[in-house]
Structures are given as structure tokens and as C-alpha cells.
Design a protein around this motif. Structure first.
Motif, PDB file in Angstrom:
ATOM      1  N   ASP A  56       0.818  -1.218   0.000  1.00  0.00           N
ATOM      2  CA  ASP A  56       0.000   0.000   0.000  1.00  0.00           C
ATOM      3  C   ASP A  56       0.846   1.261   0.000  1.00  0.00           C
ATOM      4  O   ASP A  56       0.428   2.299  -0.505  1.00  0.00           O
ATOM      5  CB  ASP A  56      -0.906   0.034   1.239  1.00  0.00           C
ATOM      6  CG  ASP A  56      -1.958  -1.054   1.214  1.00  0.00           C
ATOM      7  OD1 ASP A  56      -2.357  -1.485   0.107  1.00  0.00           O
ATOM      8  OD2 ASP A  56      -2.379  -1.492   2.304  1.00  0.00           O
ATOM      9  N   VAL A  57       2.046   1.174   0.598  1.00  0.00           N
ATOM     10  CA  VAL A  57       2.904   2.352   0.724  1.00  0.00           C
ATOM     11  C   VAL A  57       4.370   1.914   0.675  1.00  0.00           C
ATOM     12  O   VAL A  57       4.720   0.825   1.128  1.00  0.00           O
ATOM     13  CB  VAL A  57       2.610   3.118   2.044  1.00  0.00           C
ATOM     14  CG1 VAL A  57       2.946   2.275   3.261  1.00  0.00           C
ATOM     15  CG2 VAL A  57       3.334   4.454   2.093  1.00  0.00           C
ATOM     16  N   VAL A  58       5.201   2.779   0.096  1.00  0.00           N
ATOM     17  CA  VAL A  58       6.648   2.564   0.075  1.00  0.00           C
ATOM     18  C   VAL A  58       7.306   3.690   0.856  1.00  0.00           C
ATOM     19  O   VAL A  58       7.041   4.873   0.615  1.00  0.00           O
ATOM     20  CB  VAL A  58       7.205   2.528  -1.360  1.00  0.00           C
ATOM     21  CG1 VAL A  58       8.737   2.528  -1.350  1.00  0.00           C
ATOM     22  CG2 VAL A  58       6.694   1.303  -2.103  1.00  0.00           C
ATOM     23  N   GLU A  59       8.151   3.308   1.817  1.00  0.00           N
ATOM     24  CA  GLU A  59       8.957   4.256   2.583  1.00  0.00           C
ATOM     25  C   GLU A  59      10.333   4.347   1.946  1.00  0.00           C
ATOM     26  O   GLU A  59      10.889   3.328   1.527  1.00  0.00           O
ATOM     27  CB  GLU A  59       9.100   3.791   4.032  1.00  0.00           C
ATOM     28  CG  GLU A  59       7.788   3.658   4.774  1.00  0.00           C
ATOM     29  CD  GLU A  59       7.966   3.083   6.171  1.00  0.00           C
ATOM     30  OE1 GLU A  59       9.087   2.600   6.488  1.00  0.00           O
ATOM     31  OE2 GLU A  59       7.000   3.123   6.940  1.00  0.00           O
ATOM     32  N   ALA A  60      10.873   5.544   1.898  1.00  0.00           N
ATOM     33  CA  ALA A  60      12.189   5.718   1.289  1.00  0.00           C
ATOM     34  C   ALA A  60      12.869   6.933   1.898  1.00  0.00           C
ATOM     35  O   ALA A  60      12.232   7.759   2.546  1.00  0.00           O
ATOM     36  CB  ALA A  60      12.041   5.893  -0.222  1.00  0.00           C
ATOM     37  N   SER A  61      14.163   7.025   1.668  1.00  0.00           N
ATOM     38  CA  SER A  61      14.908   8.226   2.034  1.00  0.00           C
ATOM     39  C   SER A  61      16.014   8.411   1.013  1.00  0.00           C
ATOM     40  O   SER A  61      16.605   7.445   0.550  1.00  0.00           O
ATOM     41  CB  SER A  61      15.494   8.114   3.450  1.00  0.00           C
ATOM     42  OG  SER A  61      16.413   7.058   3.527  1.00  0.00           O
ATOM     43  N   LEU A  96      12.299  10.494   6.334  1.00  0.00           N
ATOM     44  CA  LEU A  96      11.379   9.549   5.702  1.00  0.00           C
ATOM     45  C   LEU A  96      10.537  10.254   4.651  1.00  0.00           C
ATOM     46  O   LEU A  96      10.059  11.368   4.864  1.00  0.00           O
ATOM     47  CB  LEU A  96      10.461   8.934   6.762  1.00  0.00           C
ATOM     48  CG  LEU A  96       9.426   7.934   6.245  1.00  0.00           C
ATOM     49  CD1 LEU A  96      10.099   6.621   5.888  1.00  0.00           C
ATOM     50  CD2 LEU A  96       8.345   7.715   7.291  1.00  0.00           C
ATOM     51  N   GLN A  97      10.367   9.581   3.512  1.00  0.00           N
ATOM     52  CA  GLN A  97       9.439  10.026   2.483  1.00  0.00           C
ATOM     53  C   GLN A  97       8.588   8.820   2.085  1.00  0.00           C
ATOM     54  O   GLN A  97       9.044   7.680   2.192  1.00  0.00           O
ATOM     55  CB  GLN A  97      10.181  10.594   1.270  1.00  0.00           C
ATOM     56  CG  GLN A  97      11.045  11.797   1.648  1.00  0.00           C
ATOM     57  CD  GLN A  97      11.507  12.574   0.445  1.00  0.00           C
ATOM     58  OE1 GLN A  97      10.737  12.890  -0.438  1.00  0.00           O
ATOM     59  NE2 GLN A  97      12.800  12.894   0.426  1.00  0.00           N
ATOM     60  N   THR A  98       7.378   9.076   1.636  1.00  0.00           N
ATOM     61  CA  THR A  98       6.483   7.963   1.305  1.00  0.00           C
ATOM     62  C   THR A  98       5.781   8.192  -0.024  1.00  0.00           C
ATOM     63  O   THR A  98       5.567   9.320  -0.457  1.00  0.00           O
ATOM     64  CB  THR A  98       5.402   7.753   2.392  1.00  0.00           C
ATOM     65  OG1 THR A  98       4.662   8.971   2.555  1.00  0.00           O
ATOM     66  CG2 THR A  98       6.010   7.335   3.713  1.00  0.00           C
TER      67      THR A  98
END
Length: 195
Positions: A139-144, A174-176
Motif C-alpha cells: 500500500d505504501v513505500v517508505e524511502a529516504s 522519511l518520504q512515502t
């Protein structure tokens, strides 16, 4: 909570992408039997001391060996790790990898290339998002962003949502991205065809 990762994880459907120079890049799931070859191919990037190529490469090599030994990385389950490799005429030209925190939450790891100026990283990045959202069903991807290239050319261009008050598994901001965001931009970002 424990998950049956054998039911969650799936291979990436191979994709053919034509690079700007006319070469055909095939993107596929990496097998554990390819780890030594891919790591050997990445070694020259350890000597590139700009845009954190050296740091990203060292982390990727470590992640591949942790995957080989079925050990967790960055607090993420070892069984949830996936790696995609891009090849031109069998030669490794780029790699991207990721893992899942749980079956609905992806955690982006790294993307690096071995040939400059062919937009290989820009082509591999949407393949990774396709893997997360369309193949694995998160449902969501976390990234930096660990480099200026990632932050400037990928995260901003893809419309990731920054969370200045939160840290990623790497300790950076964190970015999503959600499945809804991906569905809106996919047609303009994901190139090539499944084979």
C-alpha cells in the motif's frame, strides 16, 4: 508479527527496456547464485567518491551478502528482501533492491548503475516501484534519499511525500509514496514491456 514470506514474495516479471543508445536492457529478479557476479561488477563504484556512489555500493554489497545468509538488514526481515538486476547482452549495468517491513509496507533500499549517461537508474527506479505496488501489492513505500540525485531527480519528480519529523530505517528523513500516487504517475514513468 510473523508472516509467511513464501506466500508474499514473488519474482519480478522480466521487462525489456530500450536505452537511449539503442541497447536492450533486460530487468529481472536476481537469484542468489548471481550474488558474486553482481558484487564483482559493483566493485568499481566503491572508488567513485561523489554522489555517495561508494557508500551506496558498499551498503548494497553488504545487503546482498546478508540476503545470501538469510539475515535481517536495517531491521527488515531477510525473507522480504528482493533485488532486480539490469543487464545488456548479459552484462550487469544496474541494480536496485528493496525489502518489506510487513506485507503492505515497502522499504526502498538502493539503486546504482555501472554505465553513466544512459538513464539506467531512472529506468530501474520505476521497475522497483512496479515490483512493490503491482507485483507484491504493498500500500505504501517508505524511502529516504541518500544522494542528491535521489532527492532531486527521483523523489521530487515522483511526488514522494516528505515527513521531516520522521526518520527512515537509514536515519535520514522519511518520504512515502502510496499505491494511489503510483497509479497516477506509472504510465509516464514505467517504460519498456514485459517479456
Amino acid at each position: 508479527m510473523d508472516y509467511d514470506w513464501s506466500k508474499v514474495m514473488k519474482p519480478y516479471p522480466p521487462r525489456r527496456i530500450i536505452l537511449p543508445n539503442g541497447d536492450e536492457m533486460i530487468v529481472k529478479s536476481m537469484e542468489k547464485s548471481e550474488i558474486e557476479e553482481v558484487c564483482d561488477a559493483l566493485i568499481p563504484n566503491l572508488k567513485i567518491h561523489k554522489e555517495w556512489f561508494d557508500l551506496v555500493t558498499a551498503e548494497m554489497i553488504t545487503e546482498f551478502y546478508l540476503w545470501r545468509e538469510n539475515r535481517p538488514m536495517w531491521g527488515l526481515p531477510a525473507e522480504s528482501h528482493f533485488n532486480l538486476v539490469g543487464r545488456v547482452d548479459g552484462e550487469v549495468v544496474g541494480v536496485t533492491n528493496g525489502a518489506l517491513r510487513d506485507p503492505k509496507t515497502g522499504c526502498s533500499l538502493h539503486t546504482t548503475t555501472l554505465k553513466r549517461g544512459l538513464q539506467i537508474g531512472a529506468y530501474l527506479w520505476p521497475c522497483k516501484l512496479e515490483m512493490y505496488f503491482d507485483v507484491l501489492g504493498v500500500d505504501v513505500v517508505e524511502a529516504s534519499a541518500e544522494s542528491l540525485i535521489g532527492g532531486r531527480k527521483l523523489f521530487q519528480a515522483y511526488g514522494f511525500t516528505p515527513h521531516p519529523d520522521k526518520k527512515s530505517h537509514f536515519g535520514t528523513m522519511l518520504q512515502t509514496m502510496t499505491k494511489q500516487q503510483w497509479d497516477r504517475i506509472k504510465a509516464g514513468k514505467l517504460v519498456g514491456e514485459r517479456i
